[in-house]
Motif scaffolding. Structure first.
Motif, PDB file in Angstrom:
ATOM      1  N   LYS A 144       1.158  -1.254  -0.045  1.00 24.13           N
ATOM      2  CA  LYS A 144      -0.473  -0.207  -0.413  1.00 24.13           C
ATOM      3  C   LYS A 144       0.471   1.310   0.018  1.00 24.13           C
TER       4      LYS A 144
ATOM      5  N   THR B 224      -3.730  -3.892   7.730  1.00 23.25           N
ATOM      6  CA  THR B 224      -1.716  -3.391   7.033  1.00 23.25           C
ATOM      7  C   THR B 224      -1.129  -3.783   8.450  1.00 23.25           C
TER       8      THR B 224
ATOM      9  N   SER C 107      -1.063   4.022   8.429  1.00 27.01           N
ATOM     10  CA  SER C 107      -1.104   4.339   6.844  1.00 27.01           C
ATOM     11  C   SER C 107      -0.203   5.834   6.944  1.00 27.01           C
TER      12      SER C 107
END
Length: 359
Positions: free
Chosen positions: A176, A201, A224
């Motif tokens: 990602k 993730t 993220s």
């Protein structure tokens, strides 16, 4: 119908990224073509010389990403039905195509001048929609994207001189995000877990090109917006503590002490745009505050200070070497978002220095 008409007239700005020398800022403009029943994106650059469009109004484009010395920038543009990496000089001249990946590129992550290479996330495989697609994980389809079951998204290193491409072997499923440390040796990646729920993730880091990736997080359902500290000894990222919880908080990891950084437990209004202060002692982020947003500097060992506290709706910002630079409006006015000298977005007063890119 008035509201619908205004929606079609609106231009939305996103993917704000500043040139490292602080003299320019790039962004992406998106709008809806009502007559053509389609949407389009355009890459633009704003500098002391004004605003200019890098790509045409009919192109689908994404970016930009600046070279770490600020001399060039890369962006994605359609070519033979696929998005590929293109590059230009900082003034918009000397355009050239850098990549020729068979399934297209998803995103340019970084351009490192020390390595003379770019990190790109690209499709290694695409689903064959001519026959039934079998999926053993979710999500298998995305609105606006279509079927993603059968896709494989990998990390590649792209040479800026010869366009050479090399796949990086990574753990987990799809990649990602990816970021080199300022030194150009350490590499941090965010990858999906190889589970039935692929939206989960984790953060992994390797110390150099020959080392194995080491898993840093497993306690956060989602990770993220990875950002390296200027000295390469710590990383900050946005993470949620509970699966399905929309509240995102600033997290961090000290690579030297191998311990978590104790940032203030502020709720982030947007996971994008985490930036370390130049002294490496604080991370600047957008905090959700009383139904609006403000920009705060979070100290490594707790505590924070307010950088920008005005009645605005902010989704992105960029901090220049000298002072905070533009931020982005969540919804914008009826005519769309706008770039200002200090901010991009909604505000209660007048708008000095606003720049509105044309279609």
């Amino acid at each position: 119908m008035d509201a619908l008409d205004r929606m079609f007239e609106r231009k939305n700005l996103s993917k704000l990224v500043g040139c490292p020398d602080g003299k320019a800022v790039g962004f992406q403009v998106g709008w809806i073509d009502e007559e053509g029943d389609s949407s389009h994106t355009q890459v633009c650059i704003s500098s002391e010389h004004g605003v200019f469009a890098v790509t045409g109004s009919g192109d689908d484009a994404s970016g930009p990403v600046w070279r770490s010395d600020g001399s060039k920038f890369a962006y994605l543009q359609g070519h033979d039905g696929l998005l590929q990496v293109f590059a230009r000089d900082a003034d918009g001249g000397n355009p050239r195509k850098l990549s020729d990946l068979p399934h297209g590129v998803v995103a340019v992550q970084q351009w490192c001048v020390k390595r003379r290479q770019l990190l790109v996330v690209a499709f290694q495989a695409r689903p064959d929609t001519s026959k039934p697609i079998v999926s053993d994980y979710l999500p298998y389809k995305m609105d606006g994207t279509g079927y993603i079951a059968g896709e494989e998204i990998s990390l590649y290193v792209l040479g800026e001189d010869d366009g050479s491409i090399q796949r990086v072997e990574t753990p987990g499923a799809d990649v990602k995000e990816a970021r080199w440390a300022p030194t150009g040796d350490q590499l941090a990646i965010v990858v999906e877990r190889c589970e039935r729920q692929r939206h989960l993730t984790d953060l992994w880091i390797r110390s150099n090109d020959d080392a194995e990736f080491v898993q840093v997080t497993s306690q956060f359902p989602t990770v993220s917006s990875v950002a390296w500290a200027p000295d390469g000894k710590a990383v900050a990222f946005a993470g949620s503590s509970i699966e399905g919880d929309s509240r995102i908080r600033l997290q961090g990891w000290d690579l030297v002490g191998e311990k978590a950084l104790l940032f203030s437990p502020l709720e982030l209004a947007s996971p994008s745009g985490l930036q370390w202060r130049e002294d490496g002692q604080a991370v600047v982020a957008i905090e959700a505050h009383r139904s609006t947003q403000r920009i705060v500097a979070c100290e490594r060992e707790g505590g924070f200070s307010v950088v920008v506290d005005k009645p605005r709706e902010i989704t992105e910002f960029w901090m220049s070497p000298d002072a905070p630079m533009p931020a982005l409006d969540r919804r914008g006015h009826s005519s769309g978002s706008a770039v200002e000298t200090g901010f991009v977005g909604r505000h209660s007063g007048g708008s000095a220095g606003r720049l509105q890119p044309g279609r």
